[in-house]
Write a protein that holds these residues in place. Structure first.
Motif, PDB file in Angstrom:
ATOM      1  N   SER A  18       0.842  -1.204   0.000  1.00  7.57           N
ATOM      2  CA  SER A  18       0.000   0.000   0.000  1.00  7.57           C
ATOM      3  C   SER A  18       0.870   1.244   0.000  1.00  7.57           C
ATOM      4  O   SER A  18       1.878   1.289   0.704  1.00  7.57           O
ATOM      5  CB  SER A  18      -0.885   0.040   1.250  1.00  7.57           C
ATOM      6  N   PRO A  76      -3.821  -3.738  -0.176  1.00  9.27           N
ATOM      7  CA  PRO A  76      -5.260  -3.488  -0.151  1.00  9.27           C
ATOM      8  C   PRO A  76      -5.865  -3.854  -1.499  1.00  9.27           C
ATOM      9  O   PRO A  76      -5.134  -3.993  -2.493  1.00  9.27           O
ATOM     10  CB  PRO A  76      -5.348  -1.968   0.062  1.00  9.27           C
ATOM     11  N   VAL A  77      -7.172  -4.023  -1.522  1.00 13.50           N
ATOM     12  CA  VAL A  77      -7.869  -4.156  -2.803  1.00 13.50           C
ATOM     13  C   VAL A  77      -8.005  -2.760  -3.394  1.00 13.50           C
ATOM     14  O   VAL A  77      -8.484  -1.842  -2.740  1.00 13.50           O
ATOM     15  CB  VAL A  77      -9.273  -4.785  -2.618  1.00 13.50           C
ATOM     16  N   TYR A  78      -7.557  -2.597  -4.602  1.00 11.48           N
ATOM     17  CA  TYR A  78      -7.751  -1.372  -5.379  1.00 11.48           C
ATOM     18  C   TYR A  78      -8.488  -1.791  -6.655  1.00 11.48           C
ATOM     19  O   TYR A  78      -7.889  -2.459  -7.514  1.00 11.48           O
ATOM     20  CB  TYR A  78      -6.399  -0.768  -5.767  1.00 11.48           C
ATOM     21  N   TRP A  79      -9.724  -1.457  -6.768  1.00 10.59           N
ATOM     22  CA  TRP A  79     -10.495  -1.781  -7.971  1.00 10.59           C
ATOM     23  C   TRP A  79     -10.419  -3.267  -8.316  1.00 10.59           C
ATOM     24  O   TRP A  79     -10.065  -3.648  -9.425  1.00 10.59           O
ATOM     25  CB  TRP A  79     -10.038  -0.925  -9.168  1.00 10.59           C
ATOM     26  N   TYR A  80     -10.695  -4.101  -7.344  1.00 12.01           N
ATOM     27  CA  TYR A  80     -10.793  -5.562  -7.548  1.00 12.01           C
ATOM     28  C   TYR A  80      -9.454  -6.207  -7.923  1.00 12.01           C
ATOM     29  O   TYR A  80      -9.412  -7.343  -8.364  1.00 12.01           O
ATOM     30  CB  TYR A  80     -11.887  -5.907  -8.569  1.00 12.01           C
ATOM     31  N   GLY A  96      -1.046   2.533   7.129  1.00 12.01           N
ATOM     32  CA  GLY A  96      -2.406   2.127   6.774  1.00 12.01           C
ATOM     33  C   GLY A  96      -2.730   0.714   7.244  1.00 12.01           C
ATOM     34  O   GLY A  96      -1.952   0.079   7.976  1.00 12.01           O
ATOM     35  N   ASN A  97      -3.879   0.247   6.804  1.00 17.24           N
ATOM     36  CA  ASN A  97      -4.379  -1.046   7.284  1.00 17.24           C
ATOM     37  C   ASN A  97      -3.490  -2.216   6.859  1.00 17.24           C
ATOM     38  O   ASN A  97      -3.283  -3.155   7.621  1.00 17.24           O
ATOM     39  CB  ASN A  97      -5.821  -1.233   6.807  1.00 17.24           C
ATOM     40  N   THR A  98      -2.966  -2.140   5.643  1.00 17.65           N
ATOM     41  CA  THR A  98      -2.072  -3.215   5.170  1.00 17.65           C
ATOM     42  C   THR A  98      -0.830  -3.274   6.048  1.00 17.65           C
ATOM     43  O   THR A  98      -0.414  -4.359   6.486  1.00 17.65           O
ATOM     44  CB  THR A  98      -1.638  -2.958   3.711  1.00 17.65           C
ATOM     45  N   VAL A 112      -6.490  -6.347   2.578  1.00 19.78           N
ATOM     46  CA  VAL A 112      -7.490  -5.540   3.286  1.00 19.78           C
ATOM     47  C   VAL A 112      -8.374  -4.846   2.253  1.00 19.78           C
ATOM     48  O   VAL A 112      -7.952  -4.607   1.114  1.00 19.78           O
ATOM     49  CB  VAL A 112      -6.845  -4.481   4.215  1.00 19.78           C
ATOM     50  N   LEU A 113      -9.598  -4.540   2.656  1.00 19.16           N
ATOM     51  CA  LEU A 113     -10.521  -3.851   1.740  1.00 19.16           C
ATOM     52  C   LEU A 113     -11.658  -3.208   2.513  1.00 19.16           C
ATOM     53  O   LEU A 113     -11.959  -3.598   3.648  1.00 19.16           O
ATOM     54  CB  LEU A 113     -11.076  -4.819   0.688  1.00 19.16           C
ATOM     55  N   GLU A 114     -12.284  -2.246   1.864  1.00 15.77           N
ATOM     56  CA  GLU A 114     -13.381  -1.517   2.494  1.00 15.77           C
ATOM     57  C   GLU A 114     -14.671  -2.344   2.499  1.00 15.77           C
ATOM     58  O   GLU A 114     -15.393  -2.397   3.479  1.00 15.77           O
ATOM     59  CB  GLU A 114     -13.606  -0.202   1.748  1.00 15.77           C
ATOM     60  N   GLU A 115     -14.924  -2.989   1.384  1.00 19.77           N
ATOM     61  CA  GLU A 115     -16.138  -3.821   1.291  1.00 19.77           C
ATOM     62  C   GLU A 115     -15.915  -5.137   2.043  1.00 19.77           C
ATOM     63  O   GLU A 115     -14.823  -5.386   2.560  1.00 19.77           O
ATOM     64  CB  GLU A 115     -16.432  -4.154  -0.177  1.00 19.77           C
ATOM     65  N   VAL A 173     -12.636  -2.494   6.231  1.00 21.05           N
ATOM     66  CA  VAL A 173     -11.694  -1.489   6.730  1.00 21.05           C
ATOM     67  C   VAL A 173     -11.364  -0.495   5.617  1.00 21.05           C
ATOM     68  O   VAL A 173     -10.600  -0.792   4.709  1.00 21.05           O
ATOM     69  CB  VAL A 173     -10.412  -2.120   7.343  1.00 21.05           C
ATOM     70  N   GLY A 174     -11.966   0.668   5.688  1.00 23.73           N
ATOM     71  CA  GLY A 174     -11.756   1.690   4.671  1.00 23.73           C
ATOM     72  C   GLY A 174     -10.821   2.786   5.143  1.00 23.73           C
ATOM     73  O   GLY A 174      -9.794   3.062   4.530  1.00 23.73           O
ATOM     74  N   ARG A 181      -0.145   3.911   1.336  1.00 25.03           N
ATOM     75  CA  ARG A 181      -0.556   4.687   2.523  1.00 25.03           C
ATOM     76  C   ARG A 181       0.264   4.245   3.728  1.00 25.03           C
ATOM     77  O   ARG A 181       0.106   3.130   4.229  1.00 25.03           O
ATOM     78  CB  ARG A 181      -2.052   4.480   2.775  1.00 25.03           C
TER      79      ARG A 181
HETATM   80  C1  FMN Z   1      -7.560   3.671  -5.571  1.00 26.98           C
HETATM   81  C2  FMN Z   1      -8.368   2.901  -4.562  1.00 26.98           C
HETATM   82  C3  FMN Z   1      -9.192   1.883  -4.998  1.00 26.98           C
HETATM   83  C4  FMN Z   1      -9.925   1.137  -4.085  1.00 26.98           C
HETATM   84  N1  FMN Z   1     -10.736   0.143  -4.534  1.00 26.98           N
HETATM   85  C5  FMN Z   1     -11.449  -0.597  -3.655  1.00 26.98           C
HETATM   86  C6  FMN Z   1     -12.307  -1.643  -4.108  1.00 26.98           C
HETATM   87  O1  FMN Z   1     -12.438  -1.929  -5.294  1.00 26.98           O
HETATM   88  N2  FMN Z   1     -12.998  -2.343  -3.167  1.00 26.98           N
HETATM   89  C7  FMN Z   1     -12.877  -2.086  -1.823  1.00 26.98           C
HETATM   90  O2  FMN Z   1     -13.504  -2.765  -1.017  1.00 26.98           O
HETATM   91  N3  FMN Z   1     -12.055  -1.102  -1.374  1.00 26.98           N
HETATM   92  C8  FMN Z   1     -11.351  -0.357  -2.249  1.00 26.98           C
HETATM   93  N4  FMN Z   1     -10.530   0.645  -1.800  1.00 26.98           N
HETATM   94  C9  FMN Z   1     -10.403   0.869  -0.331  1.00 26.98           C
HETATM   95  C10 FMN Z   1      -9.134   0.238   0.253  1.00 26.98           C
HETATM   96  O3  FMN Z   1      -9.037  -1.139  -0.049  1.00 26.98           O
HETATM   97  C11 FMN Z   1      -9.171   0.414   1.783  1.00 26.98           C
HETATM   98  O4  FMN Z   1      -9.269   1.784   2.106  1.00 26.98           O
HETATM   99  C12 FMN Z   1      -7.961  -0.192   2.445  1.00 26.98           C
HETATM  100  O5  FMN Z   1      -8.152  -0.212   3.849  1.00 26.98           O
HETATM  101  C13 FMN Z   1      -6.696   0.595   2.151  1.00 26.98           C
HETATM  102  O6  FMN Z   1      -5.613  -0.043   2.757  1.00 26.98           O
HETATM  103  P1  FMN Z   1      -4.349   0.784   3.320  1.00 26.98           P
HETATM  104  O7  FMN Z   1      -4.827   1.551   4.523  1.00 26.98           O
HETATM  105  O8  FMN Z   1      -3.339  -0.231   3.651  1.00 26.98           O
HETATM  106  O9  FMN Z   1      -3.906   1.677   2.213  1.00 26.98           O
HETATM  107  C14 FMN Z   1      -9.826   1.422  -2.703  1.00 26.98           C
HETATM  108  C15 FMN Z   1      -8.992   2.469  -2.266  1.00 26.98           C
HETATM  109  C16 FMN Z   1      -8.276   3.203  -3.185  1.00 26.98           C
HETATM  110  C17 FMN Z   1      -7.396   4.347  -2.690  1.00 26.98           C
END
Ligand code: FMN
Length: 187
Positions: free
Chosen positions: A10, A84-88, A15-17, A123-126, A159-160, A12
């Motif tokens: 990540s 983290p998941v970024y756009w799947y 961050g969560n990762t 990690v991911l928000e959804e 976790v967003g 960030r």
């Molecule tokens: C560019 C971008 C794309 C993302 N795409 C998704 C997504 O497709 N699905 C999801 O659940 N979260 C998505 N997220 C949210 C991140 O997975 C989430 O905030 C995660 O905790 C970030 O991890 P970090 O704190 O280690 O950076 C996205 C975030 C960013 C910045």
């Protein structure tokens, strides 16, 4: 003593990762492993363009931080991939990093990766499995192709916000336990 290389994919900081991977590292360290953490966001890693110099016995043609990481990978028994998941998918940082594993796909360098263990932390928000499954499969298929062996996967959804994972102590405890298990996996 197991040698582990933990990769935070990540951009960030804190961050969560990074928190999740740190918990795994903490567990592995406490169980006697030697662990090094690298943060891809602090490094310059260019894209692989398939020049295949590495397949012809030459060093990678990209003069960047990956040059210093190849020996670290070769010297490790276990690699932790955190993203983290970024756009799947994984982050662009992690994708560029894995793209450069083409280096290990040539005959000369394959032995540097074959048989090593790979753990994956996502990690991911959804929370939907359809969202994180492609990321886990990306690692499973790519690393399996390179004959790495799976050593555990942890996926933390919901976790967003930065640091949101701290509100899930039971998941961090699970990461800690996974780290301890990894320490026992050294070849
Ligand atoms: C560019 C971008 C794309 C993302 N795409 C998704 C997504 O497709 N699905 C999801 O659940 N979260 C998505 N997220 C949210 C991140 O997975 C989430 O905030 C995660 O905790 C970030 O991890 P970090 O704190 O280690 O950076 C996205 C975030 C960013 C910045």
């Amino acid at each position: 003593m197991a040698k582990i290389l933990a990769v935070v994919g990540s951009p960030r900081k804190g961050g969560n990762t990074e928190i999740l991977v740190s918990k795994m590292v903490e567990g592995a360290g406490a169980a006697g492993a030697q662990v090094e953490v690298i943060r891809l966001g602090e490094l310059q890693i260019r894209e692989c363009d398939g020049c295949h110099a590495c397949w012809r016995g030459r060093p990678c043609s990209k003069k960047d931080d990956m040059q210093g990481i190849y020996p670290k990978i070769a010297a490790s028994e276990i690699i932790v991939f955190g993203t983290p998941v970024y756009w799947y998918g994984p982050t662009a940082l992690m994708k560029a990093f894995i793209d450069r594993f083409v280096y290990f796909n040539g005959e000369a360098n394959r032995s540097m990766i074959r048989g090593k263990r790979a753990a994956v932390a996502v990690v991911l928000e959804e929370t939907h499995e359809q969202t994180w499954r492609p990321v886990v499969e990306f690692f499973e298929r790519s690393l399996g192709y390179l004959e790495m062996k799976p050593a555990g996967t942890i996926v933390v959804g919901g976790v967003g916000e930065k640091g949101a994972i701290l509100k899930l102590p039971e998941r961090l405890e699970e990461a800690h336990r996974l780290g301890i298990a990894l320490a026992g996996e050294g070849r």
